[in-house]
Design a protein around this motif. Sequence first.
Motif, PDB file in Angstrom:
ATOM      1  N   CYS A 141       0.835  -1.201   0.000  1.00 54.43           N
ATOM      2  CA  CYS A 141       0.000   0.000   0.000  1.00 54.43           C
ATOM      3  C   CYS A 141       0.870   1.251   0.000  1.00 54.43           C
ATOM      4  CB  CYS A 141      -0.932  -0.017   1.198  1.00 54.43           C
ATOM      5  SG  CYS A 141      -1.887   1.484   1.378  1.00 54.43           S
ATOM      6  N   LEU A 142       1.885   1.263   0.849  1.00 58.63           N
ATOM      7  CA  LEU A 142       2.797   2.407   0.911  1.00 58.63           C
ATOM      8  C   LEU A 142       3.485   2.630  -0.431  1.00 58.63           C
ATOM      9  CD1 LEU A 142       4.367   4.589   2.495  1.00 58.63           C
ATOM     10  CD2 LEU A 142       6.019   2.794   3.083  1.00 58.63           C
ATOM     11  N   TYR A 143       4.013   1.563  -1.009  1.00 52.14           N
ATOM     12  CA  TYR A 143       4.722   1.696  -2.285  1.00 52.14           C
ATOM     13  C   TYR A 143       3.772   2.140  -3.398  1.00 52.14           C
ATOM     14  CZ  TYR A 143       7.679   0.827  -6.253  1.00 52.14           C
ATOM     15  OH  TYR A 143       8.399   0.983  -7.408  1.00 52.14           O
ATOM     16  N   ASP A 144       2.593   1.544  -3.479  1.00 43.19           N
ATOM     17  CA  ASP A 144       1.638   1.923  -4.524  1.00 43.19           C
ATOM     18  C   ASP A 144       1.182   3.368  -4.362  1.00 43.19           C
ATOM     19  OD1 ASP A 144       1.847  -0.628  -5.527  1.00 43.19           O
ATOM     20  OD2 ASP A 144      -0.018  -1.341  -4.612  1.00 43.19           O
ATOM     21  N   THR A 145       0.995   3.799  -3.124  1.00 43.30           N
ATOM     22  CA  THR A 145       0.603   5.184  -2.868  1.00 43.30           C
ATOM     23  C   THR A 145       1.695   6.140  -3.316  1.00 43.30           C
ATOM     24  OG1 THR A 145      -0.732   4.494  -0.979  1.00 43.30           O
ATOM     25  CG2 THR A 145      -0.112   6.814  -1.085  1.00 43.30           C
ATOM     26  N   ILE A 146       2.930   5.851  -2.946  1.00 46.94           N
ATOM     27  CA  ILE A 146       4.053   6.702  -3.357  1.00 46.94           C
ATOM     28  C   ILE A 146       4.193   6.687  -4.865  1.00 46.94           C
ATOM     29  CG2 ILE A 146       6.571   6.917  -3.270  1.00 46.94           C
ATOM     30  CD1 ILE A 146       6.392   5.989  -0.350  1.00 46.94           C
ATOM     31  N   ASN A 147       4.001   5.544  -5.464  1.00 42.01           N
ATOM     32  CA  ASN A 147       4.081   5.417  -6.918  1.00 42.01           C
ATOM     33  C   ASN A 147       3.034   6.298  -7.601  1.00 42.01           C
ATOM     34  OD1 ASN A 147       5.168   4.383  -9.271  1.00 42.01           O
ATOM     35  ND2 ASN A 147       3.876   2.565  -9.253  1.00 42.01           N
ATOM     36  N   GLN A 148       1.829   6.336  -7.066  1.00 41.85           N
ATOM     37  CA  GLN A 148       0.779   7.174  -7.648  1.00 41.85           C
ATOM     38  C   GLN A 148       1.028   8.659  -7.390  1.00 41.85           C
ATOM     39  OE1 GLN A 148      -3.166   5.925  -6.515  1.00 41.85           O
ATOM     40  NE2 GLN A 148      -2.652   3.770  -6.826  1.00 41.85           N
ATOM     41  N   ILE A 149       1.498   9.001  -6.203  1.00 38.22           N
ATOM     42  CA  ILE A 149       1.763  10.405  -5.884  1.00 38.22           C
ATOM     43  C   ILE A 149       2.881  10.954  -6.759  1.00 38.22           C
ATOM     44  CG2 ILE A 149       2.700  11.942  -4.105  1.00 38.22           C
ATOM     45  CD1 ILE A 149       1.174  10.254  -2.045  1.00 38.22           C
ATOM     46  N   LEU A 150       3.926  10.159  -6.962  1.00 39.60           N
ATOM     47  CA  LEU A 150       5.071  10.600  -7.754  1.00 39.60           C
ATOM     48  C   LEU A 150       4.910  10.304  -9.235  1.00 39.60           C
ATOM     49  CD1 LEU A 150       7.996   9.562  -5.384  1.00 39.60           C
ATOM     50  CD2 LEU A 150       6.774  11.739  -5.521  1.00 39.60           C
ATOM     51  N   LEU A 190      -4.562   1.962   9.626  1.00 33.79           N
ATOM     52  CA  LEU A 190      -5.865   2.579   9.388  1.00 33.79           C
ATOM     53  C   LEU A 190      -6.426   2.250   8.014  1.00 33.79           C
ATOM     54  CD1 LEU A 190      -5.087   6.127  10.811  1.00 33.79           C
ATOM     55  CD2 LEU A 190      -6.237   4.240  11.959  1.00 33.79           C
ATOM     56  N   GLU A 191      -5.572   2.188   7.007  1.00 35.87           N
ATOM     57  CA  GLU A 191      -6.038   2.030   5.621  1.00 35.87           C
ATOM     58  C   GLU A 191      -4.984   1.313   4.810  1.00 35.87           C
ATOM     59  OE1 GLU A 191      -8.496   1.942   2.780  1.00 35.87           O
ATOM     60  OE2 GLU A 191      -9.134   3.436   4.242  1.00 35.87           O
ATOM     61  N   CYS A 192      -5.435   0.440   3.891  1.00 30.28           N
ATOM     62  CA  CYS A 192      -4.512  -0.265   3.008  1.00 30.28           C
ATOM     63  C   CYS A 192      -4.928  -0.154   1.545  1.00 30.28           C
ATOM     64  CB  CYS A 192      -4.401  -1.735   3.392  1.00 30.28           C
ATOM     65  SG  CYS A 192      -3.334  -2.006   4.802  1.00 30.28           S
ATOM     66  N   ASP A 193      -5.776   0.818   1.232  1.00 31.17           N
ATOM     67  CA  ASP A 193      -6.198   1.036  -0.149  1.00 31.17           C
ATOM     68  C   ASP A 193      -5.490   2.280  -0.682  1.00 31.17           C
ATOM     69  OD1 ASP A 193      -7.543   0.932  -2.577  1.00 31.17           O
ATOM     70  OD2 ASP A 193      -9.244   2.073  -1.809  1.00 31.17           O
ATOM     71  N   SER A 194      -4.547   2.070  -1.597  1.00 28.30           N
ATOM     72  CA  SER A 194      -3.696   3.171  -2.054  1.00 28.30           C
ATOM     73  C   SER A 194      -4.475   4.267  -2.775  1.00 28.30           C
ATOM     74  CB  SER A 194      -2.580   2.640  -2.948  1.00 28.30           C
ATOM     75  OG  SER A 194      -3.108   2.007  -4.086  1.00 28.30           O
ATOM     76  N   SER A 195      -5.489   3.915  -3.540  1.00 28.55           N
ATOM     77  CA  SER A 195      -6.234   4.945  -4.280  1.00 28.55           C
ATOM     78  C   SER A 195      -7.011   5.874  -3.343  1.00 28.55           C
ATOM     79  CB  SER A 195      -7.172   4.308  -5.306  1.00 28.55           C
ATOM     80  OG  SER A 195      -8.066   3.439  -4.679  1.00 28.55           O
ATOM     81  N   SER A 196      -7.583   5.333  -2.274  1.00 25.61           N
ATOM     82  CA  SER A 196      -8.296   6.200  -1.333  1.00 25.61           C
ATOM     83  C   SER A 196      -7.323   7.078  -0.551  1.00 25.61           C
ATOM     84  CB  SER A 196      -9.163   5.386  -0.383  1.00 25.61           C
ATOM     85  OG  SER A 196      -8.377   4.604   0.464  1.00 25.61           O
ATOM     86  N   ASP A 247       0.846   9.065   7.239  1.00 25.97           N
ATOM     87  CA  ASP A 247      -0.083   9.371   8.328  1.00 25.97           C
ATOM     88  C   ASP A 247      -1.469   8.807   8.061  1.00 25.97           C
ATOM     89  OD1 ASP A 247      -0.677  10.712  10.824  1.00 25.97           O
ATOM     90  OD2 ASP A 247      -1.879  12.089   9.612  1.00 25.97           O
ATOM     91  N   GLU A 248      -1.873   8.748   6.797  1.00 25.05           N
ATOM     92  CA  GLU A 248      -3.170   8.164   6.445  1.00 25.05           C
ATOM     93  C   GLU A 248      -3.146   6.638   6.537  1.00 25.05           C
ATOM     94  OE1 GLU A 248      -6.131   9.525   5.697  1.00 25.05           O
ATOM     95  OE2 GLU A 248      -5.327  11.508   6.090  1.00 25.05           O
ATOM     96  N   ILE A 249      -1.988   6.029   6.327  1.00 22.99           N
ATOM     97  CA  ILE A 249      -1.880   4.570   6.365  1.00 22.99           C
ATOM     98  C   ILE A 249      -1.906   4.054   7.797  1.00 22.99           C
ATOM     99  CG2 ILE A 249      -0.370   2.606   5.855  1.00 22.99           C
ATOM    100  CD1 ILE A 249       0.547   4.145   3.358  1.00 22.99           C
ATOM    101  N   CYS A 250      -1.132   4.675   8.680  1.00 20.97           N
ATOM    102  CA  CYS A 250      -1.103   4.206  10.067  1.00 20.97           C
ATOM    103  C   CYS A 250      -0.964   5.388  11.015  1.00 20.97           C
ATOM    104  CB  CYS A 250       0.029   3.209  10.288  1.00 20.97           C
ATOM    105  SG  CYS A 250       1.664   3.914  10.158  1.00 20.97           S
TER     106      CYS A 250
END
Length: 117
Positions: free
Chosen positions: A36-45, A75-81, A66-69
């Motif tokens: 989730c962390l990697y996919d989120t960073i991948n989408q942000i960048l 707290l959340e494991c869905d990268s798109s949200s 901060d949104e993940i944990c």
Amino acid sequence: MLEGITCVYRSNVDLFFYVMGSSHENELILVSVLNCLYDTINQILRKNVEKRILLENLDTIYLAVDEICDGGIILECDSSSIVQRVALRGDELPLGEQTVAQVLQSAKDQIKWSILK
């Protein structure tokens, strides 16, 4: 496992991402958080995950973490949200890349908040 800590990692060109938990944590959950962390960073960048680009956007990355944990609780494991929430918190586009309508709306919001203070 390293000294009673379960550690999972993922590497990229010049970056390493680590997620750590106690020795009693499920490795699959930790891998899920890491992905989730990697996919989120991948989408942000915008799929340009490099050290220099990550450091330039470190404030947004911190918001995503901060949104993940929070306090060690997932707290959340869905990268798109997570990307959507982070985009709501920060102005992702620099002023030069915003449309005229976005700039005017931002100016209206700033004037409104300065008057209400």
